[in-house]
Motif scaffolding. Structure first.
Motif, short mmCIF file in Angstrom:
data_model
loop_
_atom_site.label_atom_id
_atom_site.label_comp_id
_atom_site.label_asym_id
_atom_site.label_seq_id
_atom_site.Cartn_x
_atom_site.Cartn_y
_atom_site.Cartn_z
N PHE A 175 0.84 -1.21 0.00
CA PHE A 175 0.00 0.00 0.00
C PHE A 175 0.88 1.26 0.00
N ARG A 176 1.96 1.21 0.78
CA ARG A 176 2.89 2.35 0.83
C ARG A 176 3.48 2.61 -0.55
N ASN A 177 3.83 1.55 -1.26
CA ASN A 177 4.41 1.71 -2.59
C ASN A 177 3.43 2.35 -3.57
N ALA A 187 2.20 7.13 -6.77
CA ALA A 187 1.21 8.17 -7.09
C ALA A 187 1.72 9.55 -6.69
N TYR A 188 2.34 9.62 -5.50
CA TYR A 188 2.86 10.90 -5.01
C TYR A 188 3.97 11.43 -5.91
N PHE A 189 4.92 10.56 -6.26
CA PHE A 189 6.04 11.01 -7.08
C PHE A 189 5.59 11.39 -8.49
N ARG A 207 4.44 18.57 -11.59
CA ARG A 207 4.31 19.92 -11.04
C ARG A 207 5.38 20.88 -11.52
N GLY A 208 6.09 20.53 -12.57
CA GLY A 208 7.08 21.45 -13.13
C GLY A 208 8.49 21.12 -12.72
N PHE A 209 9.41 21.88 -13.28
CA PHE A 209 10.84 21.61 -13.14
C PHE A 209 11.30 21.54 -11.69
#
Length: 281
Positions: free
Chosen positions: A166-168, A173-175, A181-183
């Protein structure tokens, strides 16, 4: 194979392998030695890697590709157990006596023959189609200079609990959200555990070997330079790596922590290690 299939290779040595696995690994390196014109170079620095090295190599034998490739292990003052594993299996090993991950990766770059350089870590297991997924995009886009992905984590001895699974999922998803979100956000989260770069662009830049207190040392800074040279691309590919070591607040990871560097003041270091008060009363 799934990541949990590598549990039996945790802390394995050539002596503990069965005859079939030992022959498989030694034959693998014999065949790789016959590749004279590799298109891709897989570069793995090794320091203290004895616990996961056999599993890492076993994962490499599962790579499926028609692209000729080479594997270079850069031993960076590695412990004798790690060196013994590589020697007994017949791996291609080069030495870099200057301590530090950036020195090791720079040495690997200098030794590499492939058009595409893939940086790897010896505690990681890679998707069987990793080479195709990471290297083929360069031949479809002449302006592409960097492919990168996100690694997932496994627990000790290659376990993958429901909690870690679940953490993975959350981590990936987070990364991926950060990458979108841009450079400024993207560049800070690119990791050398799963990077592929065009050698002709990478070679003039090289690794900044004077880095001492930058977390990660070798990946974000290099990604910044490559960003100015062309396009980069996120690749959805499975990579599993060990959980990162704990670090002191405000300090970089241990492999580039200044307290791991040779001290010019051995006496003061001895006092500190013995917790001797140097003040006079």
């Amino acid at each position: 194979m799934t990541i949990t299939d590598y549990q039996s290779y945790f802390k394995a040595t050539p002596q503990t392998l069965n005859d079939y696995d030992f022959k498989r690994l030694t034959t693998y390196f014999e065949l790789l030695a016959e590749v004279k014109k590799p298109v891709v170079s897989l570069v793995t620095p090794v320091f203290k890697a004895k616990d996961t090295l056999i599993a890492h190599i076993m994962g490499l034998t599962n790579l499926k590709t028609i692209i000729p490739y080479e594997i270079i292990f850069v031993e960076n003052n590695a412990d004798k157990e790690t060196l013994s594993i590589l020697e007994q299996l017949g791996a291609n090993v080069v030495s870099e006596p200057r301590q530090g991950i950036t020195y090791a990766r720079q040495k690997g770059l200098e030794e590499a023959k492939g058009q595409i350089i893939c940086t790897m870590d010896p505690d990681s297991i890679y998707d069987p189609y990793y080479i195709d997924k990471m290297a083929l995009p360069f031949f479809m886009d002449k302006d592409l200079v960097l492919c990168y992905s996100v690694s997932q984590s496994y627990e000790e001895d290659f376990q993958l609990s429901t909690k870690m699974h679940f953490r993975n999922r959350l981590k990936v998803a987070y990364f991926r959200w950060k990458f979108s979100r841009g450079f400024t956000n993207k560049i800070k989260h690119i990791r050398a555990v799963c990077m592929a770069m065009r050698r002709e662009v990478l070679t003039p830049i090289g690794y900044e070997t004077d880095l001492r207190i930058v977390s990660g040392c070798d990946d974000g800074m290099l990604a910044m330079h490559l960003h100015n040279m062309g396009r980069s691309k996120y690749i959805n590919v499975d990579v599993y790596t060990a959980l990162p070591p704990k670090r002191e607040p405000g300090k970089p990871f241990p492999f580039c922590n200044e307290r791991f560097l040779p001290s010019k003041k051995p006496l003061e270091r001895t006092f500190q290690e013995l917790e001797i008060d140097q003040t006079t009363k």
